[in-house]
Design a protein around this motif. Structure first.
Motif, PDB file in Angstrom:
ATOM      1  N   ASP A 290       9.352  13.266  -2.078  1.00 26.24           N
ATOM      2  CA  ASP A 290       8.325  12.958  -1.557  1.00 26.24           C
ATOM      3  C   ASP A 290       7.733  13.069  -0.337  1.00 26.24           C
ATOM      4  OD1 ASP A 290       5.758  10.963  -1.890  1.00 26.24           O
ATOM      5  OD2 ASP A 290       7.173   9.359  -2.172  1.00 26.24           O
TER       6      ASP A 290
ATOM      7  N   TYR B  27       9.147  10.759   2.568  1.00 24.93           N
ATOM      8  CA  TYR B  27      10.238   9.757   1.908  1.00 24.93           C
ATOM      9  C   TYR B  27      11.301   9.153   0.671  1.00 24.93           C
ATOM     10  CZ  TYR B  27       5.545   7.835   3.837  1.00 24.93           C
ATOM     11  OH  TYR B  27       5.303   6.877   5.208  1.00 24.93           O
TER      12      TYR B  27
ATOM     13  N   HIS C   5      14.236   2.395  -1.509  1.00 27.36           N
ATOM     14  CA  HIS C   5      15.053   3.179  -2.107  1.00 27.36           C
ATOM     15  C   HIS C   5      15.729   4.790  -1.155  1.00 27.36           C
ATOM     16  CE1 HIS C   5      10.675   4.583  -2.114  1.00 27.36           C
ATOM     17  NE2 HIS C   5      11.297   5.677  -1.930  1.00 27.36           N
TER      18      HIS C   5
ATOM     19  N   PHE D  62       4.310   6.961 -10.235  1.00 27.72           N
ATOM     20  CA  PHE D  62       3.930   7.817 -10.047  1.00 27.72           C
ATOM     21  C   PHE D  62       3.748   8.347 -11.886  1.00 27.72           C
ATOM     22  CE2 PHE D  62       6.448   9.345  -6.269  1.00 27.72           C
ATOM     23  CZ  PHE D  62       5.174   8.141  -5.392  1.00 27.72           C
TER      24      PHE D  62
ATOM     25  N   PHE E 138       9.454   5.096  -7.537  1.00 28.97           N
ATOM     26  CA  PHE E 138       8.841   6.097  -7.820  1.00 28.97           C
ATOM     27  C   PHE E 138       9.227   7.502  -8.462  1.00 28.97           C
ATOM     28  CE2 PHE E 138       8.087   3.015  -4.703  1.00 28.97           C
ATOM     29  CZ  PHE E 138       6.653   2.776  -5.202  1.00 28.97           C
TER      30      PHE E 138
ATOM     31  N   GLN F 206      13.869   9.878  -6.071  1.00 25.41           N
ATOM     32  CA  GLN F 206      14.047   8.379  -5.297  1.00 25.41           C
ATOM     33  C   GLN F 206      14.937   6.722  -6.002  1.00 25.41           C
ATOM     34  OE1 GLN F 206       9.368   8.896  -4.597  1.00 25.41           O
ATOM     35  NE2 GLN F 206       9.643   8.645  -2.526  1.00 25.41           N
TER      36      GLN F 206
ATOM     37  N   ARG G 269       7.480   0.502  10.710  1.00 21.26           N
ATOM     38  CA  ARG G 269       6.807   0.494   9.416  1.00 21.26           C
ATOM     39  C   ARG G 269       7.284   0.365   8.405  1.00 21.26           C
ATOM     40  NH1 ARG G 269       5.674   3.400   4.785  1.00 21.26           N
ATOM     41  NH2 ARG G 269       3.286   3.305   4.297  1.00 21.26           N
TER      42      ARG G 269
ATOM     43  N   ASP H  66       8.069   0.331   4.378  1.00 21.36           N
ATOM     44  CA  ASP H  66       7.797   1.159   3.450  1.00 21.36           C
ATOM     45  C   ASP H  66       8.347   0.175   1.802  1.00 21.36           C
ATOM     46  OD1 ASP H  66       6.283   3.684   1.989  1.00 21.36           O
ATOM     47  OD2 ASP H  66       8.468   3.953   1.210  1.00 21.36           O
ATOM     48  N   VAL H  67       7.091   0.651   1.471  1.00 18.54           N
ATOM     49  CA  VAL H  67       7.218  -0.931  -0.113  1.00 18.54           C
ATOM     50  C   VAL H  67       8.275  -2.097   0.365  1.00 18.54           C
ATOM     51  CG1 VAL H  67       7.887  -0.418  -2.643  1.00 18.54           C
ATOM     52  CG2 VAL H  67       8.284   1.622  -1.395  1.00 18.54           C
TER      53      VAL H  67
ATOM     54  N   GLU I  42       4.448  -2.296   4.847  1.00 17.09           N
ATOM     55  CA  GLU I  42       3.461  -2.178   4.025  1.00 17.09           C
ATOM     56  C   GLU I  42       3.486  -2.506   2.283  1.00 17.09           C
ATOM     57  OE1 GLU I  42       2.496   2.145   0.567  1.00 17.09           O
ATOM     58  OE2 GLU I  42       4.935   0.903   1.200  1.00 17.09           O
TER      59      GLU I  42
ATOM     60  N   HIS J 140      -2.117   8.163   4.217  1.00 16.92           N
ATOM     61  CA  HIS J 140      -2.012   8.998   3.693  1.00 16.92           C
ATOM     62  C   HIS J 140      -1.668   9.102   2.668  1.00 16.92           C
ATOM     63  CE1 HIS J 140       1.674   6.736   4.204  1.00 16.92           C
ATOM     64  NE2 HIS J 140       2.513   7.877   3.842  1.00 16.92           N
ATOM     65  N   ASP J 141      -1.518   7.998   1.630  1.00 12.34           N
ATOM     66  CA  ASP J 141      -1.950   7.512  -0.334  1.00 12.34           C
ATOM     67  C   ASP J 141      -3.378   8.175  -0.412  1.00 12.34           C
ATOM     68  OD1 ASP J 141       1.285   7.457   0.289  1.00 12.34           O
ATOM     69  OD2 ASP J 141       1.121   5.340   0.289  1.00 12.34           O
TER      70      ASP J 141
ATOM     71  N   ARG K  81      -2.933  13.246  -3.544  1.00 12.21           N
ATOM     72  CA  ARG K  81      -2.708  12.817  -2.191  1.00 12.21           C
ATOM     73  C   ARG K  81      -2.897  13.603  -1.650  1.00 12.21           C
ATOM     74  NH1 ARG K  81       2.020   8.434  -2.100  1.00 12.21           N
ATOM     75  NH2 ARG K  81       2.728  10.636  -3.099  1.00 12.21           N
TER      76      ARG K  81
ATOM     77  N   ARG L 213      -3.599  14.634   3.685  1.00  8.06           N
ATOM     78  CA  ARG L 213      -3.199  15.443   3.785  1.00  8.06           C
ATOM     79  C   ARG L 213      -2.895  17.025   4.637  1.00  8.06           C
ATOM     80  NH1 ARG L 213       1.923  13.040   0.188  1.00  8.06           N
ATOM     81  NH2 ARG L 213       1.655  11.164   0.326  1.00  8.06           N
TER      82      ARG L 213
HETATM   83  C1  NOJ Z   1       4.383   4.775  -0.205  1.00  8.73           C
HETATM   84  C2  NOJ Z   1       4.211   5.641   0.579  1.00  8.73           C
HETATM   85  O1  NOJ Z   1       3.090   5.075   1.800  1.00  8.73           O
HETATM   86  C3  NOJ Z   1       4.026   6.709   0.369  1.00  8.73           C
HETATM   87  O2  NOJ Z   1       3.954   8.108   0.852  1.00  8.73           O
HETATM   88  C4  NOJ Z   1       5.721   6.225  -0.923  1.00  8.73           C
HETATM   89  O3  NOJ Z   1       5.118   7.687  -1.269  1.00  8.73           O
HETATM   90  C5  NOJ Z   1       5.642   5.878  -1.405  1.00  8.73           C
HETATM   91  N1  NOJ Z   1       5.657   4.515  -0.036  1.00  8.73           N
HETATM   92  C6  NOJ Z   1       6.698   6.140  -1.805  1.00  8.73           C
HETATM   93  O4  NOJ Z   1       7.907   6.301  -0.757  1.00  8.73           O
END
Ligand code: NOJ
Length: 560
Positions: free
Chosen positions: A79, A82, A122, A167, A190, A194, A224, A226-227, A285, A346-347, A428, A432
């Protein structure tokens, strides 16, 4: 211990080298670098840390305060990084720890702060703990660090509950046990690569506090997360029941998202961060149902900022924008945290494309739309964002007005969400695509060895080179806006706006001597000239104390 661990440079210092205002982050403009796609230093077609380092002067000149880097750690890239397999190692495709050290030092010397991405919900399925958990089998203590469960059904052939992966498909994968038989299932919100950590296990917390210290010792200015809303799961991992999960996501507290228990983790992390000097920060996030719930993450003893996804998801519509601005400021005021504003990352679909889509389409739907309209609205939306009190996030390439690449051929796609066919989050790669630096040349100056995703043929005309010094270009608009923001403390400061009377479809507000007007309609509107025009995203004409603000245009005035 890997080679890179032992080759780790001596800590830069426990003190961030950036001199500056205390509380710099309250009104900071933070630029997101997606390392794969920013600049390629070694010509292998993939961006890297050396590429970022050599472009730091560009970011300093753009006028941002800090750089947030998406993950560059060791990862099988299921990913795009990530999925971390070693949190203390730089993936060779991005460089080494020495490169990270050089990047942090150079950034600090230029007055830029560095925020790194932390992925605590994860790991990669190649992380040592998970590999051990698979190898040691059911009942082993190593399985407790993740969420392993027996399956339902006669032979355990059904997943333990009804949760779906973000996903697409089930959030559970069944493993083959060391003896070759089909065995337990593990949770992954995800991709299957992961697996989710079990944050009830004390070793997980210990490990992440140690990882925080590792990067703080390297001199980073923040993380930052993540999740950030996902680490704690409801007790017993209850079924969601008869619900369409996608319609609940982001609208409701879920048994796996935004559970109150996550806040205990952040209180502990805050204690770690506060041991270090230098005004370092955490940004969450956290996709929560409401800005009010987002505010819980930024209470005084927790994190500093949280992304404002409600703002990101708002259409180019004056009434909707006014509502979300008010709600955000009202939600943040009681906890004393700054509001944040973000339009792209980026998402999601880049806002120059998203704002050309018909209202009602989600942030992940990509249609080509009318590029001219999209860009005009994007520029206006940016000036509006940069006039609001608080901190703003800029995603690499938006300063060039880049659209999303909506026609990537299937064979070049890499986003796991695309392959799992979630629909909700499936495309996504389009935001990118490596960014263009020069008018011509292989990959338009991204690097000497092509680019890991193909760039559109007209990318050179959007490059930094083509837009630099070009009056009216989007790059020069961003530079001018950030310069004004640096000169005038009133732009990002405070926690309120004073709304002014304005025709339908128009937002007008005052902040001290400063007035911002955003026309979201498709028609030019007459407005009082509030003073001297500081900046506008389109051509403003003035006569006899009246200004004509064209369609989809934002203007900044100064009364003094
Ligand atoms: C949020 C991230 O911005 C994204 O790109 C990623 O796929 C998911 N979290 C899982 O880590």
């Amino acid at each position: 211990m890997s080679q890179q661990h032992s080759a780790a440079p001596a800590p830069t210092s426990a003190v961030s080298a950036v001199e500056g205002r205390p509380d710099w982050w309250r009104d900071a403009v933070i630029y997101q670098v997606y390392p794969r796609s920013f600049a390629d230093g070694n010509g292998d077609g993939m961006g890297d840390l050396e590429g970022v380092r050599t472009r730091l002067p560009y970011l300093r000149d753009l006028g941002v305060d800090a750089v947030w880097l998406s993950p560059f750690y060791a990862s099988p890239q299921a990913d795009a990084g990530y999925d971390v397999s070693d949190y203390r190692v730089v993936d060779p495709m991005f460089g080494t720890l020495l490169d990270a050290d050089a990047l942090i030092r150079d950034a600090h010397a230029l007055g830029l702060r560095i925020i790194v991405d932390l992925v605590p919900n994860h790991s990669s399925d190649q992380y040592e703990w998970f590999r051990r958990a698979l190898a040691e089998g059911p009942g082993s203590p190593s399985r407790d660090r993740y969420h392993f469960r027996p399956g339902k059904g006669r032979n355990g052939e059904l997943p333990p509950n009804d949760w779906e992966s973000i996903f697409g498909g089930p959030a559970w994968t069944r493993v083959t046990e060391p003896d070759g038989t089909p065995g337990e299932w593990y949770l992954h919100l995800f991709a299957p690569e992961q697996p989710d950590f079990n944050w009830e296990h004390p070793a997980v917390g210990d490990e992440f506090r140690s990882i925080l210290r590792f990067w703080l010792d390297m001199g980073v200015d923040g993380f930052r997360i993540d999740v950030a809303h996902g680490m704690v799961k409801a007790e017993g991992l209850p079924d969601l029941g008869d619900h369409e999960q996608l319609t609940l996501l982001g609208n409701d507290v879920m048994p796996f998202f935004d559970q109150d228990g996550v806040h205990d983790i952040y209180r502990e992390w805050r204690l770690v961060l506060d041991e270090y000097s230098g005004d370092r920060i955490f940004v969450a996030e956290a996709w929560t149902p409401t800005v009010e719930r987002t505010a819980n993450y930024v209470r005084p003893d927790e994190l500093h900022q949280a992304f404002n996804f409600q703002y990101l998801a708002t259409h180019w519509d004056a009434e909707e924008l006014r509502t979300v601005v008010n709600r955000t400021l009202d939600a943040m005021r009681p906890v004393g945290a700054p509001a944040t504003w973000v339009l792209s990352n980026h998402d999601v679909t880049r806002h120059a494309t998203r704002f050309a889509n018909p209202a009602g389409l989600g942030t992940q739907i990509r249609l080509a739309g009318d590029r001219e309209v999209g860009l005009r609205r994007a520029r206006a939306a940016t000036l509006l964002m940069l006039a609001l009190p608080g901190s703003a996030y800029v995603y690499q390439g938006e300063e060039l007005g880049l659209p999303d690449v909506v026609d990537l051929p299937d064979e070049v796609r890499q986003d796991p969400a695309y392959f799992r066919g979630a629909g909700q989050d499936g495309f996504r790669d389009g935001c990118r695509v490596p960014i263009p630096w020069t008018r011509t040349g292989p990959s338009y100056g991204f690097g000497d060895g092509g680019s890991w995703l193909p760039q559109p043929a007209d990318w050179g005309g959007l490059s930094v080179e083509a837009q630099t010094g070009e009056p009216g270009s989007t790059l020069e608009l961003y530079r001018a806006a950030l310069a004004v923001r640096r000169e005038r403390a009133d732009l990002g400061a405070g926690d309120a706006v004073e709304w002014l009377r304005a025709p339908e479809g128009v937002l007008a507000f005052r902040r001290g001597e400063f007035v911002c007007v955003a026309n979201t309609t498709g028609e030019s509107v007459p407005m009082p000239a509030y003073g001297r025009v500081l900046l506008a995203s389109g051509e403003i004409t003035e006569a006899a104390g009246e200004a004509k603000v064209p369609a989809d245009t934002t203007v900044w005035w100064s009364a003094s």
